[in-house]
Design an enzyme around this catalytic site. Structure first.
Site, PDB file in Angstrom:
ATOM      1  N   GLU B 180       0.866  -1.180   0.000  1.00 42.11           N
ATOM      2  CA  GLU B 180       0.000   0.000   0.000  1.00 42.11           C
ATOM      3  C   GLU B 180       0.900   1.226   0.000  1.00 42.11           C
ATOM      4  O   GLU B 180       1.817   1.347   0.811  1.00 42.11           O
ATOM      5  CB  GLU B 180      -0.915  -0.044   1.237  1.00 42.11           C
ATOM      6  CG  GLU B 180      -1.970   1.030   1.201  1.00 42.11           C
ATOM      7  CD  GLU B 180      -3.053   0.839   2.258  1.00 42.11           C
ATOM      8  OE1 GLU B 180      -3.414  -0.320   2.563  1.00 42.11           O
ATOM      9  OE2 GLU B 180      -3.539   1.860   2.784  1.00 42.11           O
ATOM     10  N   ARG B 181       0.642   2.105  -0.949  1.00 43.80           N
ATOM     11  CA  ARG B 181       1.472   3.309  -1.131  1.00 43.80           C
ATOM     12  C   ARG B 181       2.922   2.946  -1.460  1.00 43.80           C
ATOM     13  O   ARG B 181       3.849   3.652  -1.055  1.00 43.80           O
ATOM     14  CB  ARG B 181       1.409   4.235   0.077  1.00 43.80           C
ATOM     15  CG  ARG B 181       0.006   4.531   0.572  1.00 43.80           C
ATOM     16  CD  ARG B 181      -0.914   4.954  -0.536  1.00 43.80           C
ATOM     17  NE  ARG B 181      -2.314   5.113  -0.081  1.00 43.80           N
ATOM     18  CZ  ARG B 181      -3.307   5.382  -0.932  1.00 43.80           C
ATOM     19  NH1 ARG B 181      -3.099   5.475  -2.221  1.00 43.80           N
ATOM     20  NH2 ARG B 181      -4.532   5.512  -0.476  1.00 43.80           N
ATOM     21  N   GLU B 304     -10.412   4.666   9.508  1.00 43.27           N
ATOM     22  CA  GLU B 304     -10.633   4.282   8.111  1.00 43.27           C
ATOM     23  C   GLU B 304     -11.124   2.850   7.968  1.00 43.27           C
ATOM     24  O   GLU B 304     -10.646   2.081   7.138  1.00 43.27           O
ATOM     25  CB  GLU B 304      -9.338   4.474   7.296  1.00 43.27           C
ATOM     26  CG  GLU B 304      -8.847   5.917   7.311  1.00 43.27           C
ATOM     27  CD  GLU B 304      -7.632   6.147   6.420  1.00 43.27           C
ATOM     28  OE1 GLU B 304      -7.622   7.120   5.686  1.00 43.27           O
ATOM     29  OE2 GLU B 304      -6.689   5.332   6.490  1.00 43.27           O
ATOM     30  N   ARG B 337      -1.625   3.929  16.951  1.00 44.59           N
ATOM     31  CA  ARG B 337      -1.646   5.092  16.068  1.00 44.59           C
ATOM     32  C   ARG B 337      -2.764   6.071  16.421  1.00 44.59           C
ATOM     33  O   ARG B 337      -3.885   5.663  16.709  1.00 44.59           O
ATOM     34  CB  ARG B 337      -1.791   4.653  14.610  1.00 44.59           C
ATOM     35  CG  ARG B 337      -0.567   3.927  14.120  1.00 44.59           C
ATOM     36  CD  ARG B 337      -0.772   3.352  12.733  1.00 44.59           C
ATOM     37  NE  ARG B 337      -0.412   4.263  11.669  1.00 44.59           N
ATOM     38  CZ  ARG B 337      -1.217   4.681  10.710  1.00 44.59           C
ATOM     39  NH1 ARG B 337      -2.497   4.351  10.731  1.00 44.59           N
ATOM     40  NH2 ARG B 337      -0.787   5.451   9.745  1.00 44.59           N
ATOM     41  N   ARG B 349     -11.590  17.607  10.266  1.00 43.28           N
ATOM     42  CA  ARG B 349     -10.788  16.393  10.359  1.00 43.28           C
ATOM     43  C   ARG B 349      -9.439  16.657  11.019  1.00 43.28           C
ATOM     44  O   ARG B 349      -8.906  15.797  11.732  1.00 43.28           O
ATOM     45  CB  ARG B 349     -10.584  15.808   8.951  1.00 43.28           C
ATOM     46  CG  ARG B 349      -9.610  14.662   8.930  1.00 43.28           C
ATOM     47  CD  ARG B 349      -9.640  13.946   7.601  1.00 43.28           C
ATOM     48  NE  ARG B 349      -8.348  13.319   7.345  1.00 43.28           N
ATOM     49  CZ  ARG B 349      -8.027  12.673   6.232  1.00 43.28           C
ATOM     50  NH1 ARG B 349      -8.909  12.579   5.249  1.00 43.28           N
ATOM     51  NH2 ARG B 349      -6.835  12.133   6.071  1.00 43.28           N
ATOM     52  N   LYS B 373       1.250  11.058  13.396  1.00 40.05           N
ATOM     53  CA  LYS B 373       1.798  11.550  12.130  1.00 40.05           C
ATOM     54  C   LYS B 373       2.343  12.965  12.312  1.00 40.05           C
ATOM     55  O   LYS B 373       1.918  13.693  13.201  1.00 40.05           O
ATOM     56  CB  LYS B 373       0.715  11.535  11.043  1.00 40.05           C
ATOM     57  CG  LYS B 373       0.327  10.132  10.599  1.00 40.05           C
ATOM     58  CD  LYS B 373      -0.595  10.136   9.377  1.00 40.05           C
ATOM     59  CE  LYS B 373      -0.971   8.691   9.010  1.00 40.05           C
ATOM     60  NZ  LYS B 373      -1.761   8.600   7.766  1.00 40.05           N
ATOM     61  N   ASP B 378      -2.537  14.338   6.686  1.00 38.83           N
ATOM     62  CA  ASP B 378      -2.047  13.033   6.218  1.00 38.83           C
ATOM     63  C   ASP B 378      -0.873  13.171   5.257  1.00 38.83           C
ATOM     64  O   ASP B 378      -1.059  12.989   4.053  1.00 38.83           O
ATOM     65  CB  ASP B 378      -3.192  12.260   5.556  1.00 38.83           C
ATOM     66  CG  ASP B 378      -2.832  10.803   5.286  1.00 38.83           C
ATOM     67  OD1 ASP B 378      -1.797  10.344   5.799  1.00 38.83           O
ATOM     68  OD2 ASP B 378      -3.579  10.132   4.566  1.00 38.83           O
ATOM     69  N   GLU B 406       3.574   9.028  -1.081  1.00 40.59           N
ATOM     70  CA  GLU B 406       2.163   8.870  -1.448  1.00 40.59           C
ATOM     71  C   GLU B 406       1.576  10.146  -2.044  1.00 40.59           C
ATOM     72  O   GLU B 406       0.862  10.091  -3.041  1.00 40.59           O
ATOM     73  CB  GLU B 406       1.371   8.465  -0.200  1.00 40.59           C
ATOM     74  CG  GLU B 406      -0.144   8.435  -0.427  1.00 40.59           C
ATOM     75  CD  GLU B 406      -0.925   8.058   0.834  1.00 40.59           C
ATOM     76  OE1 GLU B 406      -0.294   7.754   1.869  1.00 40.59           O
ATOM     77  OE2 GLU B 406      -2.169   8.058   0.781  1.00 40.59           O
ATOM     78  N   HIS B 534      -4.114  18.197   0.170  1.00 41.20           N
ATOM     79  CA  HIS B 534      -5.053  17.129  -0.175  1.00 41.20           C
ATOM     80  C   HIS B 534      -5.850  17.431  -1.442  1.00 41.20           C
ATOM     81  O   HIS B 534      -7.043  17.179  -1.511  1.00 41.20           O
ATOM     82  CB  HIS B 534      -6.002  16.859   0.995  1.00 41.20           C
ATOM     83  CG  HIS B 534      -6.207  15.380   1.237  1.00 41.20           C
ATOM     84  ND1 HIS B 534      -6.677  14.532   0.264  1.00 41.20           N
ATOM     85  CD2 HIS B 534      -5.986  14.605   2.324  1.00 41.20           C
ATOM     86  CE1 HIS B 534      -6.742  13.303   0.763  1.00 41.20           C
ATOM     87  NE2 HIS B 534      -6.315  13.312   2.001  1.00 41.20           N
TER      88      HIS B 534
END
Lengths: 713, 713
Positions: B180-181, B304, B337, B349, B373, B378, B406, B534
């Site tokens: 993933e990514r 998610e 996380r 968010r 993070k 993100d 990403e 984003h």
């Protein structure tokens, strides 16, 4: 204590912290320095590289000869304008020097070559010539091979040409780089970075293929995606084609029959709809603008859920001919696969391709070739030859072999396929007469100018060693050699490959070819002995699943294929059963149809046989089945022993890799053996013959094994 | 004609038919031969390798020093029992010679090292010592680096230790090898062949990580699959752990919170259910039987779509503490996380992680670390630091950086992340007081013995160059160096990397570091200038999609993030908007909250600003936006120019690869610029400033671009 420490420490200095070059990337083009004596014998015949021509292929020949001779001799021969004694003169009759030699090139065709020791101006030279520079390229690779194999090169007179026109790889590669039935990592086509970036590996791919005469490659999966035919992807395809072109390799694409709907905005893909035909014609024109030498389309239609002409009540021929008309003006072909079967059709799956295609003989356009798998089921460890070979005398048929080992243990099992393919190619179809082999069917044009061909489903991925294992490189190699000449011997090819790949030591070659040649029967024995087939686990086909009987398609279930019951085992394809034998020529049908003549190899393919049937060995069928499973496992153990003894002669990294893979193979051969004996034993309800151990676990244990992440699914 | 042919032919001889070793596989451990003068300076200080100990790590040190010095000096120093003048003596105080030196190792901890020029028996030697052999290993890599960088090694006195305890890679690798990514091919973990076969690459992975101080690796995706915790996979995990252990690298796993249901057969995964707790305890015991030094679990819960304790009405702390209890007896940790947000939550968010986690401060078990993070959204090209840093003084927090790009153009965009990370690490949290940087929060234990740490989402795959591009190796490298010492300068790290990777020529280093250091602002400018974020296309995040407004989650839509309307653009996070600024310490909140002090970098992150707002540059916001987009594209063009000029100094293959990638980057930077200007222009309805060209296509053109096969999705 300190002495031990020092010893450990000295050993540590040998610890291979850096990966050396000897990782298999070089394939059989492994140009290692020759021994001094051999160098001394070659050097007088490699004093200069001489060509009077200039085209991209001639450049590649010069580069390959320079690299190969440079590495094998210590220094590359210089490029020269004159042709001194010992020069290598290469090219076509466009070169005045070559033209002046008056060589007998007439019968060599577009791809043949001649290698001859001649005199030019009184000086001895070697000439490598073809009618085209591609022919000369093949000659150059042959010349390099002679040196790799230690053959004398002082009095050469070799003429050769390929026996088949189309010698193709089929990549079952998806656009997201997943490779269906791929066991060597991802697709080597990095679509995301193309066309902006072309991995240098693409060039090495082309070199390797050209070295064995492969002249075409279908880039994408037969379970295809129409997006490959859109402008952004065609630009990427064109970039690959540009790289492959100087190596004599044309690019082909798998076409999705419903593409006119999916990317064309049409409401139908009916091949008789003029709009559909026009769409394909325009699409073909567009493709040829990007790739002027585009080879054509490969199509899987109305098979395993793929769209096709039958969705509109049209025949395979109507579908194929419509596509063929689109590529015809550009010289393209359509390869239409005969691998079809339908759940709705209650007839024996082994019969369905023949039943559907044989009646269409003579109805296909002349640039259509029907591509037929080697056997009537699906790339099993052993199958009888496909009954279509010889049965469609008015239709060009090409062979589809599977190089990747979908049903043969994936990359970690050592199985040399040269023997399997040789068995098929030499099979006597008796059509039109005794002695007409499958190879004869393939390489005899059905009319003057009709295409001939062969395809292999590639085992290539982005693993460093290309094929997922060192020994799977041999299958890529053998496919190319057999595509060039279907009558070559699997043994001779194995020996050549071994010497180029592992080193030119006779003891090494003898041991390695011995392993390779026994490996096919070994996998047949530990997976599907005596004509059994399709016993693999569901979906990924990794490991045994003979008990599986719950799949939505009847003819996906192993129980369908082995048909074991309390009385016996095997699929009755004689007159008392599906009568699939009747699809073969009468003498073949008689041989396969009789218990007395069918032989052990295809026994349970064609017959439902009682467990207590007395075999040629004197054993009962049940006992023989167990003996075969154990023999298969024992053969793998023997390969392990043979390989272990070669350690002193082989570089450590590759030796270790093969050792580890053989250990995996042995464990999995035993798994196959144990699971199948546990299962068939539960049906046959007979004791194991003396000296043969019961499986260490019960049947439930083997049934419970799951491999949800097995690759290639 | 013939002269031209000869010329073409001579050029063809240079055609690189064989791929040389210079393909990036060696990473920064590229031990090329030093110049003769440099060799002469080093040799007297590398006359012998001397250790009195024997353990697997000591063996690896000997091997690495032998390989590195052998390659750089032409021959490896011999292993000796005595310590002659010029010897390199390495180990721990278990070695009598090292013990006798009475070195000040006390403050170096378990992983620190000391490199010192000393005399033993009157002879000058270099000692590389740690309290453990792992410390000595780090010292050996530092010593090698000194030589690679041409530093004098005759009078050394270096002591160093890592500032953070846990320095981890997070692999977002699935069990089917999809990453993933991931933009560097497949996962390097070949689960199918493990444990039977261990790719030698695993060892090189360990070497590379140890060389930069990384001491742990989470093998599987945070969007995790419970099967990794089953016996067959634990055997594979154990094999990797065995390979990594001598390099000081512990293995961790991402745990799926619902594993007790999926593989345990329980009806619930409620963390307060005793059966669930007992299941995890037994599972942890089982894992530690396979991997005695297993590091612990990483958990993405209630984020998610992942399962978590909130599914049972329990808090993140209750979930984390239950898992922590399971690994506690074995010394394991749980990394939990903080990346959570919920569609059901209408709040900004950017605020949700803080809102959920800050109130839990002090409620986590002492072997839990909350992994945060770097920014509140993100991994955007630029984000303000996450407000949780400094806001949970009783809870260990570790940083999560994303090494894989990403949101930064994937592998083909040259973006050096050292500067991005440095910006975050040096940000002043003002918690508890001015001058307390994010780095200070990370490396100050919340209580004696509390763990500290940092994680980077790996950019590693099975591409030959590991990271998908040559320059992405720099991000892996920089992450390791910053994990060891979060106060290091991104510039200095870039220079070290460049010299080890491309060659030690000052002009080369200056040009390459120049490109690297400007690259971060460049990507911010051509993707998301002035605090935008984003805007990427849906799902794969490849290319621009600022117009997307139809995704099921409100806070997945770019329109949510930029909030552009006829009046202006930007997300109001001040008191008049979501008031996210209030999550920061008051001085930070004041600075971010005021148009006058927020600055250009975070302007539209925190403010909805009128299109005609006058910027510091004197331009209107709209004009400035266009200028920034063009500046970003121009910077890529400048990188191309700078790189082209370096061709004579760089091996052809790597130079070509980077050139091709820069060309892709420029094209895509322009795509970003054109698409965003077309879109924002359609809202702002203002003319482009003079000298700035209109996009070549209309907005519909950009909206219609699709990339269904973009990798990493």
């Amino acid at each position: 204590m300190r002495l031990i420490a020092l010893l450990a420490f000295a050993i540590a200095l040998l610890f291979p912290v850096r990966v050396s070059a000897e990782d298999g990337y070089d394939l059989w083009l492994r140009y290692r320095a020759l021994e001094a004596g051999q160098q001394d014998r070659i050097r007088p015949h490699a004093t200069a590289l001489v060509s009077e021509e200039s085209d991209p292929t001639i450049d590649r020949i010069a580069a390959e000869l320079g690299t190969a001779l440079g590495a094998m001799l210590g220094a590359p021969p210089p490029a020269r304008r004159d042709a001194p004694a010992g020069a290598i003169v290469f090219g076509t009759p466009k070169s005045p020097r070559i033209a002046a030699l008056g060589l007998p090139l007439g019968k060599l065709g577009r791809e043949g070559y001649l290698i001859r020791s001649v005199a030019i101006d009184g000086k001895p030279v070697t000439v490598i010539a073809g009618n085209t520079s591609i022919g000369a390229l093949y000659g150059a690779f042959r010349f390099i091979r002679l040196i790799q194999l230690g053959e004398p090169i002082d009095r050469l007179d070799i003429a050769d040409r390929p026996r088949l026109d189309l010698r193709l790889l089929n990549h079952w590669d998806n656009l997201d780089r997943h490779v269906e039935r791929g066991y060597a990592g991802q697709s080597i086509w990095d679509w995301q970075k193309l066309p902006g970036f072309a991995d240098p590996r693409y060039t090495d791919y082309a070199r390797a293929n050209a070295s064995i005469g492969i002249n075409g490659t279908v880039l994408n999966n037969v379970n295809s995606n129409a997006d490959i035919l859109t402008e952004p992807f065609l630009k990427k395809v064109a970039k690959l084609a540009d790289i492959f072109r100087p190596y004599g390799i044309r690019v082909y694409l798998s076409a999705r029959f419903s593409a006119p709907i999916e990317i064309g905005g049409l409401k139908t893909a009916d091949p008789l709809d003029p709009e559909v035909a026009a769409w394909w014609k325009a699409k073909a024109d567009e493709i040829y603008r990007h790739v002027p030498d585009f080879g054509g389309f490969l199509v899987k239609a109305n098979s395993e859920g793929q769209p096709g002409p039958q969705d509109y009540g049209r025949s395979h021929a109507e579908g194929a001919n419509m596509l063929a008309a689109a590529v015809r003006p550009h010289g393209g072909v359509v390869m239409w696969r005969a691998f079809v079967y339908a759940n709705e059709n209650p007839d024996d799956r082994a019969k369905q391709a023949y039943s559907e295609f044989q009646p269409l003989d003579g109805t296909f356009a002349d640039n259509v070739i029907v591509q037929v798998k080697n056997g009537p089921i699906d790339f099993q460890p052993r199958e009888p030859f496909h009954p279509l070979f010889g049965a469609m005398p008015k239709t060009p048929l090409m062979m589809e072999f599977q190089i990747t080992k979908e049903y043969l243990g994936f990359a970690t099992h050592l199985v040399y396929l040269g023997g399997l393919w040789e068995e098929v190619l030499r099979a006597d179809t008796h059509r039109p007469r005794a002695g007409t082999t499958v190879a004869d069917v393939l390489d005899t044009p059905v009319r003057a100018g009709a295409p001939t061909g062969i395809a292999g489903v590639a085992n290539i991925g982005n693993d460093r060693n290309w094929s997922g294992s060192q020994f799977d490189q041999a299958n890529w190699y053998a496919f190319g050699r057999l595509a060039w000449n279907p009558d070559e011997s699997g043994h001779a090819i194995a020996a050549d490959w071994s010497r180029m790949t592992w080193g030119d030591d006779p003891a090494l070659t003898s041991a390695i070819t011995g392993m390779m040649l026994r490996s096919h029967q070994a996998v047949v024995d530990y997976m599907t002995p005596l004509g059994l087939n399709h016993l693999m686990a569901t979906g990924h086909h990794y490991g045994p699943g003979p008990w599986v009987d719950d799949l939505p398609r009847r003819d996906w279930n192993p129980t369908y294929f082995h048909d074991a019951d309390a009385a016996g085992i095997g699929f009755d394809r004689t007159r008392t059963g599906s009568n699939a034998v009747a699809q073969y020529a009468a003498p073949v049908a008689r041989r396969f149809g009789s218990l007395a003549t069918v032989g052990d190899d295809y026994l349970l393919w064609f017959h439902h046989v009682p467990w207590d049937h007395r075999m040629a060995s004197g054993r009962t069928l049940w006992d023989e089945l167990v003996v075969r499973y154990d023999r298969g496992v024992a053969e793998v153990a023997a390969m392990q022993q043979a390989w272990a003894a070669l350690a002193p002669k082989i570089d450590a990294r590759r030796h270790r890799e093969v050792s580890d893979f053989l250990a995996i193979q042995r464990e999995e051969a035993k798994w196959w053996r144990d699971a199948c004996i546990a299962y068939f034993g539960s049906i046959a309800k007979r004791p194991l013959p003396a000296g043969h151990a019961a499986p260490p676990h019960d049947l439930q244990y083997y049934k419970a094994i799951r491999h949800p992440y097995a690759p290639g699914n």
